[in-house]
Write a protein that holds these residues in place. Sequence first.
Motif, PDB file in Angstrom:
ATOM      1  N   GLU A   1      -2.283  12.836   1.833  1.00 23.10           N
ATOM      2  CA  GLU A   1      -3.433  11.926   1.845  1.00 23.10           C
ATOM      3  C   GLU A   1      -3.748  11.475   3.265  1.00 23.10           C
ATOM      4  O   GLU A   1      -2.844  11.186   4.058  1.00 23.10           O
ATOM      5  N   THR A   2      -5.011  11.415   3.599  1.00 21.24           N
ATOM      6  CA  THR A   2      -5.433  10.943   4.920  1.00 21.24           C
ATOM      7  C   THR A   2      -5.463   9.414   4.927  1.00 21.24           C
ATOM      8  O   THR A   2      -6.126   8.804   4.091  1.00 21.24           O
ATOM      9  N   PRO A   3      -4.712   8.794   5.823  1.00 22.04           N
ATOM     10  CA  PRO A   3      -4.663   7.332   5.812  1.00 22.04           C
ATOM     11  C   PRO A   3      -5.969   6.707   6.274  1.00 22.04           C
ATOM     12  O   PRO A   3      -6.690   7.272   7.111  1.00 22.04           O
ATOM     13  N   ASP A   4      -6.277   5.558   5.739  1.00 18.69           N
ATOM     14  CA  ASP A   4      -7.454   4.794   6.145  1.00 18.69           C
ATOM     15  C   ASP A   4      -7.177   4.178   7.514  1.00 18.69           C
ATOM     16  O   ASP A   4      -6.240   3.380   7.658  1.00 18.69           O
TER      17      ASP A   4
ATOM     18  N   LEU B   1      -6.714   0.472   7.518  1.00 22.61           N
ATOM     19  CA  LEU B   1      -5.433   0.028   6.972  1.00 22.61           C
ATOM     20  C   LEU B   1      -4.324   0.180   8.015  1.00 22.61           C
ATOM     21  O   LEU B   1      -3.520  -0.733   8.216  1.00 22.61           O
TER      22      LEU B   1
ATOM     23  N   HIS C   1       0.853  -1.200   0.000  1.00 22.35           N
ATOM     24  CA  HIS C   1       0.000   0.000   0.000  1.00 22.35           C
ATOM     25  C   HIS C   1       0.883   1.241   0.000  1.00 22.35           C
ATOM     26  O   HIS C   1       1.988   1.238   0.543  1.00 22.35           O
TER      27      HIS C   1
END
Length: 335
Positions: free
Chosen positions: A35-38, A41, A29
């Motif tokens: 970017e905002t991490p999930d 994840l 990944h």
Amino acid sequence: MTLTYLSTLPLPDSWFAELSERLPDVEVHRLAAGETPDPALLERVDLLHTSEWFPEASAVPALRCVQLDTSGVDHVRRTTLWQTGVPIATLGGIAPVPMAEYAMMSILELAHRMPLIERHRADRTWPTNADRLSSLTPRQLPGATVGIIGYGRIGREISRLATAFGMHVLGLSRTGVPAPADAKFDTGRQAPGEDRAEILPMEALPEVMRRSDILVVVVPLTELTRGMIGAEQLDLLPDGALVVNIARGGIVDEQALLERLRDGRIGGVALDVFDEEPLGAESVWWSEPGALITPHVAGLAPQYHAQTLDLVVENLTRLAEGRSIVNEVDRVSGY
């Protein structure tokens, strides 16, 4: 066992494709800048490959390894991950050759008066024969003593090159004994050769300073090494000594170094690192006579992508097999 790998680095698509090809059982990944991490994840990441971005430790409960894209770890100590037992691995083993080459380049340029020669070039002036003899005659390197502050893999490679030029090498290390050539991760790109350096423990710093015609600073930045070379230590150097800093800002007192360069007690400096980076446009270092200035490039490796991939594959493989990772940071010593 399937491992989950997350990278925050701007590596090329081909790099991740090869990682997936070499380790098909690993979930790969990527997290783009900004970017905002999930959260889901993050909860199952086994290896985080990063440089400057670190989540809170509570957000990565399954984390088994942090693989840094740096050799230094001073920036990680401020994170909650540092307080956990999660192993942290450095990029060690990739930079020794280019850093040693940079150190030798700097020594040769300073010895051959390149800062002064570049000023003549910038001013389009041709020095007289008398000026050339008095100010541009090179220093003699065979027989000179090089003191290397921080004698690990990089120090050993600097020593090998300096020895080839006929210089005597003093190596200052925390243990006072040479590190084994196969310590931690070795890409195999360092040339073999007998290590003829004289190794001394950290408490011998005053002796090393007194004996060094050329001082090369490559020690990691830790609580022990922060500010270790100040005015008192610099005054121990022989008159006209050369100073090369390829470690981190905060180890050498920049103001004390500048004062001694200006009054001639130090004959020349090469600085790749600074207290504040990026170095501000207003800094006097940009135009200081007798100084070589570069923007933290000594550790850039020509085969960086291939070598980094080898390191990540090695540590993911070790995690899958339940073995210790390579290049693990010793949190006590700080590197």
